[in-house]
Design a protein around this motif. Structure first.
Motif, PDB file in Angstrom:
ATOM      1  N   VAL A 169       0.586  -1.145   0.196  1.00 16.23           N
ATOM      2  CA  VAL A 169       0.068  -0.193  -0.307  1.00 16.23           C
ATOM      3  C   VAL A 169       1.170   1.506  -0.066  1.00 16.23           C
ATOM      4  CG1 VAL A 169      -1.831   1.316   1.103  1.00 16.23           C
ATOM      5  CG2 VAL A 169      -2.118  -1.349   0.850  1.00 16.23           C
ATOM      6  N   ASN A 170       1.498   0.787   0.504  1.00 21.12           N
ATOM      7  CA  ASN A 170       2.401   2.611   0.772  1.00 21.12           C
ATOM      8  C   ASN A 170       3.624   3.150  -1.060  1.00 21.12           C
ATOM      9  OD1 ASN A 170       4.130   4.473   2.412  1.00 21.12           O
ATOM     10  ND2 ASN A 170       5.943   3.650   2.129  1.00 21.12           N
ATOM     11  N   ALA A 171       4.331   1.631  -0.752  1.00 26.03           N
ATOM     12  CA  ALA A 171       4.584   1.628  -2.545  1.00 26.03           C
ATOM     13  C   ALA A 171       3.203   2.723  -3.727  1.00 26.03           C
ATOM     14  CB  ALA A 171       5.529   0.125  -2.681  1.00 26.03           C
ATOM     15  N   GLY A 172       2.272   1.780  -3.534  1.00 30.38           N
ATOM     16  CA  GLY A 172       1.169   1.683  -4.728  1.00 30.38           C
ATOM     17  C   GLY A 172       0.713   2.981  -4.169  1.00 30.38           C
ATOM     18  N   GLY A 173       0.331   3.614  -3.168  1.00 29.97           N
ATOM     19  CA  GLY A 173       0.264   5.493  -3.047  1.00 29.97           C
ATOM     20  C   GLY A 173       1.008   5.306  -3.778  1.00 29.97           C
ATOM     21  N   GLY A 174       2.301   5.588  -3.414  1.00 32.62           N
ATOM     22  CA  GLY A 174       3.839   6.321  -3.490  1.00 32.62           C
ATOM     23  C   GLY A 174       3.929   6.535  -5.781  1.00 32.62           C
ATOM     24  N   ASN A 175       3.822   5.020  -6.341  1.00 30.10           N
ATOM     25  CA  ASN A 175       3.956   5.374  -7.079  1.00 30.10           C
ATOM     26  C   ASN A 175       2.809   5.491  -8.017  1.00 30.10           C
ATOM     27  OD1 ASN A 175       4.888   1.911  -7.439  1.00 30.10           O
ATOM     28  ND2 ASN A 175       5.947   3.449  -6.682  1.00 30.10           N
ATOM     29  N   ILE A 176       1.028   5.797  -7.449  1.00 28.50           N
ATOM     30  CA  ILE A 176       0.496   7.347  -8.335  1.00 28.50           C
ATOM     31  C   ILE A 176       1.456   7.804  -8.966  1.00 28.50           C
ATOM     32  CG2 ILE A 176      -1.845   7.287  -8.168  1.00 28.50           C
ATOM     33  CD1 ILE A 176      -2.397   5.271  -6.412  1.00 28.50           C
ATOM     34  N   GLY A 177       1.951   8.672  -8.300  1.00 29.69           N
ATOM     35  CA  GLY A 177       2.961   9.490  -8.200  1.00 29.69           C
ATOM     36  C   GLY A 177       3.297   9.918  -9.763  1.00 29.69           C
ATOM     37  N   VAL A 178       3.660   9.101  -9.956  1.00 25.19           N
ATOM     38  CA  VAL A 178       4.089   8.632 -11.536  1.00 25.19           C
ATOM     39  C   VAL A 178       2.679   9.197 -13.007  1.00 25.19           C
ATOM     40  CG1 VAL A 178       5.122   7.228 -13.699  1.00 25.19           C
ATOM     41  CG2 VAL A 178       5.637   7.067 -10.959  1.00 25.19           C
ATOM     42  N   PRO A 179       1.828   8.986 -12.139  1.00 28.81           N
ATOM     43  CA  PRO A 179       0.552   8.759 -13.507  1.00 28.81           C
ATOM     44  C   PRO A 179      -0.139  10.494 -12.546  1.00 28.81           C
ATOM     45  CG  PRO A 179      -0.077   7.147 -12.362  1.00 28.81           C
ATOM     46  CD  PRO A 179       1.384   7.423 -11.920  1.00 28.81           C
ATOM     47  N   ALA A 180      -0.272  10.961 -11.512  1.00 29.07           N
ATOM     48  CA  ALA A 180      -0.262  11.483 -11.401  1.00 29.07           C
ATOM     49  C   ALA A 180      -0.128  13.019 -12.417  1.00 29.07           C
ATOM     50  CB  ALA A 180      -0.418  12.275 -10.398  1.00 29.07           C
ATOM     51  N   PHE A 258       9.448   2.455 -17.983  1.00 32.75           N
ATOM     52  CA  PHE A 258       8.405   2.331 -18.353  1.00 32.75           C
ATOM     53  C   PHE A 258       7.445   3.540 -18.808  1.00 32.75           C
ATOM     54  CE2 PHE A 258       8.144  -2.853 -18.744  1.00 32.75           C
ATOM     55  CZ  PHE A 258       9.911  -2.802 -19.916  1.00 32.75           C
ATOM     56  N   GLY A 259       7.125   3.732 -16.818  1.00 28.30           N
ATOM     57  CA  GLY A 259       6.774   5.145 -17.004  1.00 28.30           C
ATOM     58  C   GLY A 259       7.135   6.548 -17.457  1.00 28.30           C
ATOM     59  N   PHE A 260       8.592   6.264 -17.500  1.00 25.73           N
ATOM     60  CA  PHE A 260       9.274   7.196 -18.055  1.00 25.73           C
ATOM     61  C   PHE A 260       9.572   7.383 -19.073  1.00 25.73           C
ATOM     62  CE2 PHE A 260      12.223   8.786 -13.680  1.00 25.73           C
ATOM     63  CZ  PHE A 260      11.121   8.836 -13.223  1.00 25.73           C
ATOM     64  N   ALA A 261       9.716   6.394 -20.032  1.00 22.87           N
ATOM     65  CA  ALA A 261      10.015   6.826 -21.739  1.00 22.87           C
ATOM     66  C   ALA A 261       8.654   6.363 -22.559  1.00 22.87           C
ATOM     67  CB  ALA A 261      11.250   5.121 -21.199  1.00 22.87           C
ATOM     68  N   PHE A 262       7.471   5.694 -21.640  1.00 20.24           N
ATOM     69  CA  PHE A 262       6.401   4.889 -22.473  1.00 20.24           C
ATOM     70  C   PHE A 262       6.190   6.517 -23.194  1.00 20.24           C
ATOM     71  CE2 PHE A 262       1.648   3.734 -23.137  1.00 20.24           C
ATOM     72  CZ  PHE A 262       1.970   2.420 -23.970  1.00 20.24           C
ATOM     73  N   GLY A 263       5.495   7.455 -22.653  1.00 14.97           N
ATOM     74  CA  GLY A 263       4.805   8.460 -23.672  1.00 14.97           C
ATOM     75  C   GLY A 263       6.555   8.816 -24.872  1.00 14.97           C
ATOM     76  N   GLN A 264       7.480   8.941 -24.602  1.00 19.68           N
ATOM     77  CA  GLN A 264       8.712   9.277 -26.000  1.00 19.68           C
ATOM     78  C   GLN A 264       8.844   7.752 -27.090  1.00 19.68           C
ATOM     79  OE1 GLN A 264      11.604  12.054 -26.945  1.00 19.68           O
ATOM     80  NE2 GLN A 264       9.423  12.803 -25.785  1.00 19.68           N
ATOM     81  N   VAL A 265       7.739   6.620 -26.583  1.00 20.26           N
ATOM     82  CA  VAL A 265       8.093   5.443 -27.246  1.00 20.26           C
ATOM     83  C   VAL A 265       7.513   5.935 -28.252  1.00 20.26           C
ATOM     84  CG1 VAL A 265       7.382   3.069 -27.181  1.00 20.26           C
ATOM     85  CG2 VAL A 265       9.617   4.258 -25.776  1.00 20.26           C
ATOM     86  N   LEU A 266       6.176   6.431 -27.214  1.00 18.26           N
ATOM     87  CA  LEU A 266       4.955   5.992 -28.632  1.00 18.26           C
ATOM     88  C   LEU A 266       4.748   7.127 -29.731  1.00 18.26           C
ATOM     89  CD1 LEU A 266       1.751   6.299 -26.378  1.00 18.26           C
ATOM     90  CD2 LEU A 266       2.343   4.645 -27.155  1.00 18.26           C
ATOM     91  N   GLN A 267       5.784   8.383 -29.081  1.00 15.37           N
ATOM     92  CA  GLN A 267       5.995   9.397 -30.402  1.00 15.37           C
ATOM     93  C   GLN A 267       7.269   8.816 -31.383  1.00 15.37           C
ATOM     94  OE1 GLN A 267       6.608  12.810 -27.223  1.00 15.37           O
ATOM     95  NE2 GLN A 267       4.768  14.117 -28.740  1.00 15.37           N
ATOM     96  N   TYR A 282      -2.822  10.920 -23.957  1.00 20.44           N
ATOM     97  CA  TYR A 282      -3.731  10.613 -22.956  1.00 20.44           C
ATOM     98  C   TYR A 282      -3.377   9.355 -22.619  1.00 20.44           C
ATOM     99  CZ  TYR A 282      -6.904  14.104 -25.005  1.00 20.44           C
ATOM    100  OH  TYR A 282      -7.147  15.732 -25.131  1.00 20.44           O
ATOM    101  N   LEU A 283      -2.554   8.642 -23.470  1.00 15.54           N
ATOM    102  CA  LEU A 283      -1.988   7.214 -23.024  1.00 15.54           C
ATOM    103  C   LEU A 283      -0.763   6.753 -22.057  1.00 15.54           C
ATOM    104  CD1 LEU A 283      -2.349   5.630 -26.475  1.00 15.54           C
ATOM    105  CD2 LEU A 283      -4.237   5.256 -24.865  1.00 15.54           C
ATOM    106  N   THR A 284       0.235   8.103 -21.731  1.00 13.40           N
ATOM    107  CA  THR A 284       1.562   7.775 -21.051  1.00 13.40           C
ATOM    108  C   THR A 284       0.475   7.553 -19.260  1.00 13.40           C
ATOM    109  OG1 THR A 284       1.993   9.546 -22.563  1.00 13.40           O
ATOM    110  CG2 THR A 284       3.067   9.152 -20.390  1.00 13.40           C
TER     111      THR A 284
END
Length: 443
Positions: A169-180, A258-267, A282-284
């Protein structure tokens, strides 16, 4: 049964809890659970903001249009730089909790997030040199360090039977900072446009201050967590430290990379479909969001079925996901590509939870009669594995960079990911699941 709290201990300021026995049922039910939960909630918030600041440049690169003059390879370096510093800082951040106290360090580490945020606001405009942006992006790595100190702190608060859930839970709540932060970036792109990245900074500055204030008001320091002398030196002599670090590269390294790179990979790989930053945005966030939300599930499954068993099958699933992405890339199928990557994000999240459950279980099995030693070494390994795993995120970004430079697609990177996941599930089976003399029970 009471908990003694010193209001002004000689060793430093802040509230210190002297009596902490989470493994005792009566203690836990009467007072421990409530205090641990309060610290967990504030820890999640602080770590969440830390992940967002760490991930800022995965969003900012979408704002770096033609006026900035940077190519795709340079943008991958901008997302790699904070990943690297965040990985390095996880080691000292882990032991800062033992030195300064979990509450005290959370306040400090939250306020430290102001430095990269303000710096980005100063330099982020067309005409800035790439070197300047690279330095400022690197400083954002302080947000990655927050994870290690937060996990070490929460590990000390919870009993063994609940560590998988609590750490998940601690890590998951923190990880949500990436999509947030990626959603915030999407909001700014869709409303104000690519010329206004500083609006993201204006949103996060007050949130950083709020996190620090809440830590000061509601968190505690544990006195017993201050006795972890030479823990890192001791734990790195244990082969399980390096085995678990390898496995965590496969789970968290994949997630953050993947979280850091995905937007660039798509483009880069699907230029026609993502010819504007807002289309990629919209998808990142979808993959990191799902991977974050499901991380506690990985911890819960590990609590019930065993961390090693969940980790093994998780890596098998990640290998299937990497194969799907590779096939989709070769066929230039965007729906299949997105499906494969979402699959990778989900199982990287589950694996994050199950591998972190394995760490305290390993030392619980090795030191069944010495709870303090088991906790001391588990806390140290959480820091070591967290640092090495985060470094895996750097490797992911560099793999994409080299693959696009060499092959003009990400295929070389996808093959490397597939091979690595295969190594991970073989290692998990051989070390932790195969019936043999000396196998650790309960892992």
């Amino acid at each position: 049964m009471t908990i003694a709290v010193e209001e002004a201990p000689a060793r430093g300021s802040g509230r210190w809890i002297d009596d902490w026995r989470p493994e005792e049922t009566g203690f836990w039910e009467q007072a421990g659970a409530k205090i641990a939960r309060r610290n967990l909630i504030v820890s999640i918030l602080s770590e969440h903001i830390g992940f967002s600041i760490w991930s800022l440049w995965s969003v900012f690169v979408l704002f770096l249009g033609p006026k900035y003059g940077f190519d795709a390879a340079q943008k991958f370096l901008l997302t790699s730089a904070p990943t690297l510093l965040g990985a390095v800082l996880r080691l000292p951040y882990t032991f800062a909790v033992a030195t300064f106290g979990g509450r005290n360090w959370t306040i400090f580490s939250a306020l430290m997030l102001l430095v990269p945020t303000v710096a980005a606001g100063i330099v982020l405009e067309p005409g800035v040199s790439f070197t300047t942006l690279l330095v400022v992006a690197s400083i954002a790595g302080v947000g990655g360090g927050n994870f290690a100190s937060s996990m070490a702190n929460i590990n000390a608060f919870y009993p063994q039977r609940l560590k998988g859930w609590a750490l998940g839970v601690n890590a998951g709540g923190g990880n949500i900072g990436v999509p947030a932060v990626q959603l915030v970036g999407l909001l700014v792109l869709a409303t104000a446009g690519a010329a206004h990245p500083r609006l993201i900074i204006l949103i996060y500055l007050p949130l950083i201050v709020v996190a620090a204030v809440l830590a000061a008001l509601y968190m505690d320091n544990l006195r017993h967590a201050s006795n972890d002398k030479h823990a890192m030196r001791d734990v790195i002599k244990d082969r399980h430290a390096w085995i678990m670090s390898l496995l965590y590269i496969g789970t968290f390294g994949s997630f953050i990379g993947f979280g850091f790179a995905f937007g660039q990979v798509l483009q880069v790989q699907f230029k026609a479909e993502f010819d504007t930053p807002v289309k990629a945005a919209y998808l990142t966030f979808i993959g990191p969001l799902l991977g974050s939300l499901i991380r506690p599930v990985g911890g819960l499954l590990a609590d019930r079925y065993g961390g090693a068993r969940i980790t093994f099958w998780n890596f098998v699933a990640m290998a299937v996901g990497a194969t799907t992405v590779l096939v989709a890339s070769q066929q230039h199928s965007l729906p299949l590509f997105l499906t494969g990557f979402v699959f990778l994000f989900i199982f990287s999240g589950i694996g994050n939870g199950s591998t972190y459950k394995m760490i305290p279980a390993i030392f619980k099995a090795k030191y069944a009669d010495n709870e303090n030693e088991a906790r001391r070494l588990a806390t140290a390994l959480i820091g070591v594995a967290g640092a090495v795993g985060a470094a895996g995120g750097v490797l992911v970004n560099l793999a994409f960079r080299e693959s696009f430079l060499t092959y003009k697609t990400g295929d070389g990177a996808y093959v490397a990911f597939l091979a690595f996941y295969a190594v991970c599930f073989v290692v998990t089976w051989v070390v932790y699941m195969r019936t043999r003399p000396g196998r650790l029970a309960g892992v």
